[in-house]
Write an enzyme that holds these catalytic residues in place. Structure first.
Site, short mmCIF file in Angstrom:
data_model
loop_
_atom_site.label_atom_id
_atom_site.label_comp_id
_atom_site.label_asym_id
_atom_site.label_seq_id
_atom_site.Cartn_x
_atom_site.Cartn_y
_atom_site.Cartn_z
CB CYS A 262 37.14 19.13 -36.63
SG CYS A 262 35.96 19.01 -35.29
CG ASN B 87 33.38 14.88 -34.52
OD1 ASN B 87 34.60 14.70 -34.61
ND2 ASN B 87 32.81 16.06 -34.75
CG HIS C 266 36.01 16.15 -39.36
ND1 HIS C 266 36.46 15.31 -38.36
CD2 HIS C 266 35.16 17.04 -38.77
CE1 HIS C 266 35.90 15.68 -37.22
NE2 HIS C 266 35.11 16.72 -37.44
O1 UT7 Z 1 33.22 18.35 -35.82
C1 UT7 Z 1 32.99 19.64 -35.36
C2 UT7 Z 1 32.04 20.30 -36.19
N1 UT7 Z 1 30.71 20.01 -35.75
C3 UT7 Z 1 29.77 19.77 -36.65
O2 UT7 Z 1 30.07 19.70 -37.81
C4 UT7 Z 1 28.34 19.66 -36.19
C5 UT7 Z 1 27.42 20.27 -37.20
N2 UT7 Z 1 26.05 20.25 -36.75
C6 UT7 Z 1 25.33 19.13 -36.66
O3 UT7 Z 1 25.82 18.05 -36.93
C7 UT7 Z 1 23.86 19.24 -36.27
O4 UT7 Z 1 23.51 20.60 -36.18
C8 UT7 Z 1 23.54 18.53 -34.92
C9 UT7 Z 1 23.62 17.02 -35.09
C10 UT7 Z 1 24.48 18.96 -33.83
C11 UT7 Z 1 22.12 18.87 -34.46
O5 UT7 Z 1 21.20 18.52 -35.46
P1 UT7 Z 1 20.11 19.59 -35.96
O6 UT7 Z 1 19.28 18.89 -36.92
O7 UT7 Z 1 20.85 20.80 -36.42
O8 UT7 Z 1 19.27 19.86 -34.64
P2 UT7 Z 1 19.09 21.22 -33.79
O9 UT7 Z 1 20.34 21.57 -33.07
O10 UT7 Z 1 18.48 22.25 -34.68
O11 UT7 Z 1 18.02 20.75 -32.72
C12 UT7 Z 1 16.73 20.29 -33.09
C13 UT7 Z 1 15.99 19.81 -31.87
C14 UT7 Z 1 15.99 20.80 -30.71
O12 UT7 Z 1 14.75 20.72 -30.08
P3 UT7 Z 1 13.60 21.81 -30.38
O13 UT7 Z 1 14.20 23.14 -29.98
O14 UT7 Z 1 13.33 21.71 -31.86
O15 UT7 Z 1 12.46 21.37 -29.51
C15 UT7 Z 1 17.03 20.24 -29.77
O16 UT7 Z 1 16.80 20.59 -28.42
O17 UT7 Z 1 16.60 18.61 -31.36
C16 UT7 Z 1 16.85 18.76 -29.95
N3 UT7 Z 1 18.05 17.97 -29.62
C17 UT7 Z 1 17.98 16.69 -29.26
N4 UT7 Z 1 16.97 15.83 -29.11
C18 UT7 Z 1 17.27 14.56 -28.76
C19 UT7 Z 1 19.33 18.39 -29.63
N5 UT7 Z 1 20.12 17.36 -29.29
C20 UT7 Z 1 19.33 16.29 -29.06
C21 UT7 Z 1 19.57 14.96 -28.68
N6 UT7 Z 1 18.51 14.14 -28.55
N7 UT7 Z 1 20.80 14.49 -28.48
#
Ligand code: UT7
Length: 349
Positions: A114, A306, A276
Site C-alpha cells: 500500500c 482499495n 491511501h
Molecule cells: O490497505 C492495506 C491495509 N489494510 C487495511 O488498512 C485494513 C484495515 N482493516 C479494516 O479496514 C477492517 O478491519 C475491515 C474492514 C477489514 C474489517 O472490519 P472490522 O470492523 O474490523 O471487522 P472484523 O474483521 O472485526 O469482523 C467483524 C465480523 C466478523 O464476524 P463475527 O466473528 O463478529 O461473527 C467477520 O466474520 O464481520 C465478519 N465479516 C464480514 N461480514 C460480512 C468479515 N468480513 C465480512 C464481509 N461481509 N465481507
C-alpha cells in the site's frame, strides 16, 4: 539543488464495475456490512484475459506522459510499484518498458504494497535531485481481482480490494520551492505476518509457524507451491483487519505531521491530503486527528475500493482533475500497509 516535480499525472481503471450486491453472488456478505465498515460501494475489476497489472500501468503512463509533454523515448528511468505483478519474476517495469517501446533504460520494481507508490516516488525523487535522471516514470498498478478468495472464507479481504493504475512523470522543478519538498519512509517488520500472502514463497514455515504452509517436506519440488496449499486456499492474502486498522490510524497521522514539521509547516498550511484509500473509516479518523476540513482531504474509496499501490496516484490524479489541486498548493501523500511500511511525501504543486 532543485526539487523534482510531478510534470504529468494519469490514471486508468478498467471499465467493469462490481457493486457490493454483485459480490453477494460469490460470498456471504452484504452491502450494508461493506459500506458501514469500509465506505466502499463498488470497485473495478480488470478484464480477466486482456488486462494485466502492466497493461493498466501502461494506460495510466500514456496519460501521464502526454500531460507532461514527454514521449516514451524521453523517459530515462522506470519505477513500478505493485504487489500483483504479471509474473512472479521478472517485474512489471521491464514489461512496461517493452510495451511502450522505450529505450534500454533502467526499470526498478518496488514491492511495498500500500505504501509502494510513495516509496517509488521517493526513489525517483532522489535520482532527479542528484541529477542522474531528468524524466522518470513512476507507476502504481494492481490487478487484485486475479488473486483473491471469492468464497465466504476470504470475504474480509476480498470485498476491500479493486483494480486500477496511476502514474506520474517526475522531472526537475523549474522554480525554487516547487515540487517534492520531502519524503519520509518507515517500516516495522515485527508485524510482517499480520497482512501477508505467505505462499508461494521460500519461507518453509520459518517465520510463521502459526500459519503453517501445507507441504510434504520430503518433496523438495513441492515446497514452493503444493497441491495441499491450493486445496487449503493458502495462496490467498491473509489479514488481521482490526490489527492493521489500529496501527494505520496511529502511523498515518504521524507521517503527515512529520512531513509538515520537517518543512516548518502545519496542518493549517495543507491544501490537500491524499491518504491511501484502505478504508473510509481510517481516512476519516486521520482527518479528525489532524483537525482537517473536508475540503483538505480527497477520498474515493467509495468507487474504487482499495487499489493498494495505485490508490494514492489514482486519488491524487482525480483530485487534480476535479480542480481540487492548483498550482502553488501544498499537497501531502500518506500511505500505510503490509510490512508494516508507511510513508509520506509533501509536495508544493
Ligand atoms: O490497505 C492495506 C491495509 N489494510 C487495511 O488498512 C485494513 C484495515 N482493516 C479494516 O479496514 C477492517 O478491519 C475491515 C474492514 C477489514 C474489517 O472490519 P472490522 O470492523 O474490523 O471487522 P472484523 O474483521 O472485526 O469482523 C467483524 C465480523 C466478523 O464476524 P463475527 O466473528 O463478529 O461473527 C467477520 O466474520 O464481520 C465478519 N465479516 C464480514 N461480514 C460480512 C468479515 N468480513 C465480512 C464481509 N461481509 N465481507
Amino acid at each position: 539543488m532543485l526539487n523534482s516535480k510531478i510534470a504529468g499525472i494519469g490514471f486508468y481503471v478498467p471499465k467493469n464495475t462490481y457493486t457490493n450486491e454483485d459480490l453477494k453472488k460469490y460470498m456471504d456478505t452484504s452491502d450494508e456490512w461493506i459500506q458501514e465498515r469500509t465506505g466502499i460501494q463498488e470497485r473495478h475489476y480488470a478484464d480477466r484475459l486482456t488486462e494485466t497489472t502492466t497493461t493498466m500501468g501502461v494506460e495510466a503512463a500514456k496519460i501521464a506522459m502526454e500531460r507532461a509533454g514527454t514521449t516514451p523515448d524521453e523517459i530515462d528511468f522506470i519505477v513500478f510499484a505493485t504487489l500483483s505483478p504479471d509474473y512472479y519474476f521478472p517485474g512489471c517495469g521491464v514489461l512496461l518498458q517493452r510495451e511502450l517501446k522505450m529505450k534500454e533504460i533502467g526499470a526498478l520494481d518496488v514491492r511495498n504494497q500500500c505504501s509502494g507508490f510513495v516509496y517509488a516516488l521517493s526513489v525517483a525523487d532522489q535520482f532527479i535531485k542528484t541529477g542522474m535522471y531528468k524524466n522518470i516514470l513512476v507507476v502504481g498498478s494492481e490487478k487484485h481481482s486475479f488473486g483473491l478468495d471469492f468464497s465466504t472464507r476470504g470475504r474480509n479481504v476480498t470485498v476491500i480490494f479493486g483494480d486500477g493504475a496511476g502514474a506520474v512523470v517526475l522531472q526537475p522543478a523549474t522554480r525554487e520551492g516547487q515540487g517534492i519538498l520531502s519524503t519520509h519512509l518507515h517500516s516495522d517488520g515485527s508485524s510482517a505476518e499480520i497482512l501477508a500472502m505467505y505462499n508461494p514463497g521460500t519461507h518453509a514455515n520459518h517465520w510463521s509457524p502459526q500459519f503453517p504452509a501445507k507441504f510434504d517436506e520430503a518433496e523438495i519440488g513441492q515446497m514452493f507451491m503444493s497441491h495441499a496449499m491450493i486445496d487449503e486456499a493458502q495462496n490467498f492474502p491473509y489479514m488481521d483487519g482490526p490489527a492493521v486498522f489500529k496501527k494505520a490510524i496511529v502511523k498515518l497521522p504521524e507521517a503527515v505531521e512529520e512531513s509538515l514539521k520537517q518543512n516548518g509547516l502545519t496542518t493549517a498550511d495543507l491544501n490537500m491530503l491524499i491518504p491511501h484509500q484502505a478504508n473510509l473509516r481510517i481516512a476519516q479518523f486521520v482527518q479528525q486527528k489532524l483537525h482537517l476540513r473536508d475540503d483538505q482531504v480527497h477520498n474515493n474509496i467509495q468507487r474504487y475500493g482499495n487499489t493498494t499501490a495505485a490508490s494514492v496516484p489514482i486519488a491524487l490524479c482525480e483530485a487534480w482533475e476535479m480542480g481540487k489541486i492548483k498550482e502553488g498548493d501544498l499537497v501531502c501523500l500518506a500511505a500505510f500497509g503490509s510490512g508494516f511500511t508507511w510513508a509520506s511525501a509533501l509536495i508544493r504543486w
